[in-house]
Design an enzyme around this catalytic site. Structure first.
Site: not given
Ligand code: BGC
Ligand code: BGC
Length: 670
Positions: A328, A527
């Site tokens: 991830d 998230e």
């Molecule tokens: C998320 C994932 C996602 C990745 C890419 C991460 O923060 O947990 O689910 O696919 O970012 O954006």
């Molecule tokens: C990104 C996401 C990612 C996240 C992780 C964001 O800035 O756009 O894709 O999942 O950071 O913390």
């Protein structure tokens, strides 16, 4: 550090530590929870591989590996974000894949036209083949197409997974995934980071809406359907053809059992992990899923990105997964001893591709040095590279030409095509769950005077949630070309039948309406930004409740439409409304709600409610037991208010008695 040697040594250290722990303090159940995770691969299901090993393909991989330099090999293991890498960089750093994170888009413009995405894909593609000594295997591009191709304005966006869970319709889910794949292909991308197969068991988690259900059985059925829809059926000519993309069940393993904390710790037993958390993978892998994303979360105190037993022995060994494991977003950096730019431990544990959005360059340099020094074993390096290339060859990346030359590329009319939007509207209609319907208030007559109130009534962002155009989901209505707000849908239906529909977020009116529809609920989040401490809806701000109360006091019958990424404690709001609809996060086609709320102009019921709760609905703001077993188990002694599977139709008596509005005293530890 010889990593192949250190694993048994580490295991031995754990054993010694736990023996010492048992001697030093009384061996209580709590101590057992602290003990290092024990995994017994033999207890895990042995899965039938989706694709038989293809000797010709494996021979090609042998010959590619034999010709690759260490630089090329290391490059395959690193994934950069398009916000931090240019196509030209690939001429100097032979990275195997790129992604666009939730906030990344061409020219850093989230409203960039679809043609810019395709053009950029072409440039990355060309640069990856231009790299010195290129072996003709281009770069892969992954994207979070988690409810449609949701970073592209104008693409079809579906309800979030929680609503699809209510629909109980695997065939619908397969078709949604197939449309998503096709629309991703229009823009030249190859790979969707979906489905989330978390079995979420504590709705305080900010990613609950990405989970289909607390029921492992439902997640299992859906996982197979989504993977088949995205990738096509293994063994048929459609598998990973020009209409399909790679799928990524995520996040392996246990992300749904972290006590409501994003990236938290899942304290469950190995058995719970197997029976609840693994359900989706058990179906996704035999359905042919080619990639799996490792979880940020920990199991029994240990980060999954470093869990050799589960990533390598269970997933790749016992479950027979021969595709690639992607980490991830900087997930490797959370391992002890690792940083975003240096982390042999994640590779050792079984992560094949490190998602290194911004630190990719330094990570590449450091990983190369670790390969040269032997800190990363040559066998492990080759295994990881082989997996990446195997996936690329299975996806025909070597033969299908530049992104813009592929069959569906550039067919922009497919983005938000009428039949795709109709599928999204069907999904909206099927996902609504009717919780209360006093005196059969619903279905409404479209000939009446309807007041539409609440601050969610005319907001595409509010009805769509996170992962919509940008990460947290904050776009204004005008950025959604094909959208219909819930108010707009109501106005369409009512005005066509000769009734009146007025919008007033605050619920003001001059002439008393026959009925009010109040649309309210959570604001978008993604998230950890969506983690909450209790299940109480909007603690500290009760203006929606006040609005419901004002309308009721004026003798206006009230239909509550609740937008949320999870079931929440809304007893007071349930009391204050005559009818109550859990609409989840229906997305930009949320206007389709009106087709269910209202009778057709001729009086028929065109669409009844058919959604059933995918999560049990809480009776109190208290979270479930941390080790709650899902499936509606809830707290011991506290049955859910509405159980998993609950959902009224127009035939049902929708009576709900008055509910207590005082939160019971929190149980110990609450
Ligand atoms: C998320 C994932 C996602 C990745 C890419 C991460 O923060 O947990 O689910 O696919 O970012 O954006
Ligand atoms: C990104 C996401 C990612 C996240 C992780 C964001 O800035 O756009 O894709 O999942 O950071 O913390």
């Amino acid at each position: 550090m010889g990593t192949m040697m250190s694993r048994p040594a580490r295991g031995a250290a754990y054993c010694v530590a736990s023996v010492l722990a048992m001697l030093a303090v009384r061996a209580t159940a709590a101590d057992a929870m602290q003990a290092p995770p024990q995994v017994h691969p033999k207890l895990w299901p042995k899965l039938r591989p989706a694709l038989a090993r293809d000797p010709a393909l494996e021979a090609r991989l042998d010959s590619l590996l034999a010709r690759m330099t260490p630089e090329q090999k290391v490059g395959q293991l690193i994934q950069a974000d398009i916000g931090s890498i240019t196509p030209d960089d690939l001429r100097h750093y032979p990275l195997g894949s790129i992604l666009n994170g939730g906030n990344s888009s061409p020219r850093d413009d989230k409203l960039a036209a679809p043609s810019e995405w395709l053009h950029l894909a072409d440039r990355f593609y060309a640069a990856s083949l231009d790299a010195p000594g290129s072996l003709g295997i281009p770069v892969l591009w992954g994207t979070d197409a988690v409810h449609g191709h949701n970073n592209i304005p104008g693409a079809t966006i579906f309800p979030h997974n929680i609503g699809l869970g209510a629909a109980r319709d695997p065939e619908l889910i397969r078709r949604i995934a197939a449309v998503t794949a096709l629309e991703v292909r229009v823009t030249g991308l190859d790979w969707a980071f979906s489905p989330t197969v978390a079995v979420a068991r504590d709705a305080r988690w900010g990613r609950t809406y990405e989970s289909y259900s607390e029921s492992p059985d439902l997640v299992r059925r859906y996982a197979a359907a989504v993977v088949t829809g995205l990738q096509g059926k293994p063994g048929t000519p459609q598998f990973l053809d020009a209409a399909h993309v790679l799928a990524t069940p995520k996040h392996f393993l246990g992300d749904g059992g972290t006590g409501g904390r994003d990236q938290g710790n899942n304290p469950g037993s190995e058995r719970q992990l197997r029976e609840l958390d693994a359900a989706g993978y058990e179906a996704a892998i035999p359905a042919g899923a080619q990639t799996v994303m490792a979880s940020y979360s920990s199991w029994q105190g240990r980060k999954m990105h470093g869990n050799y037993e589960l990533l390598t022995r269970v997933l790749k060994g016992r479950m027979g997964f021969d595709g690639l494991v992607v980490g991830d977003w900087n997930g490797h950096a959370q391992l002890p001893g690792c940083t975003p730019v240096r982390c042999a431990a994640a590779l050792d544990a079984g992560v094949d591709v490190l998602m290194a959005p911004d630190g990719w360059r330094e990570l590449y340099v450091n990983t190369l040095a670790q390969v040269r020094s032997g800190e990363i074993a040559a066998t492990r390096l080759d295994d990881a590279v082989r997996r990446v290339l195997r996936v690329k060859l299975r996806a025909h990346l070597d033969t299908e030409g530049a992104p813009s030359t592929r069959r569906y590329a550039g067919r922009y009319a497919l983005l938000g095509a009428p039949q795709h939007l109709e599928l999204a509207r069907q999904a909206v209609r099927e996902s609504l769950v009717l919780l209360k319907n006093r005196d059969h208030l619903l279905p409404l007559s479209p000939h009446e005077r309807v007041l539409v109130a609440g601050d969610g009534a005319d907001s595409i962002a509010r009805q769509s949630g996170g992962w919509t155009i940008d990460w947290q989901g904050t776009e204004p209505n005008q950025d959604f070309p094909h959208a219909e707000s819930i108010f707009a849908g109501i106005a369409r239906v009512v005005r066509a039948a000769g009734g009146t529909a007025e919008l007033s977020a605050a619920g003001d009116f001059h002439t008393r309406p026959d009925v009010a529809i109040v649309v309210f609920g959570e604001s978008p989040y993604a998230e950890y930004a969506g983690d909450v401490p209790t299940l109480e809806y909007s603690p500290g701000d009760k203006h929606d409740l006040a609005l419901l109360g004002r309308l009721r006091a004026a003798d206006v019958p009230v239909v509550a439409v609740f937008l949320s990424g999870r079931p929440l404690w809304v007893n007071a709001e349930l009391n204050a409304a005559d009818s109550f609809v859990a609409a989840w996060l229906p997305g930009p086609q949320g206007g389709a709600l009106a087709d269910v709320l209202f009778r057709a102009a001729d009086g028929r019921v065109a669409y009844d409610f058919r959604g059933k709760l995918p999560f049990s609905w809480p009776r109190s703001p208290r979270p479930p037991r941390p080790d709650g077993a899902g499936g509606g188990a809830g707290l011991p002694g506290e049955a859910p208010l509405f159980p998993f599977g609950y959902g009224l139709t127009y035939q049902d008596v929708g009576y709900v008695p008055r509910l207590p509005e005082e939160a019971a005293a929190p149980a110990g530890g609450g």
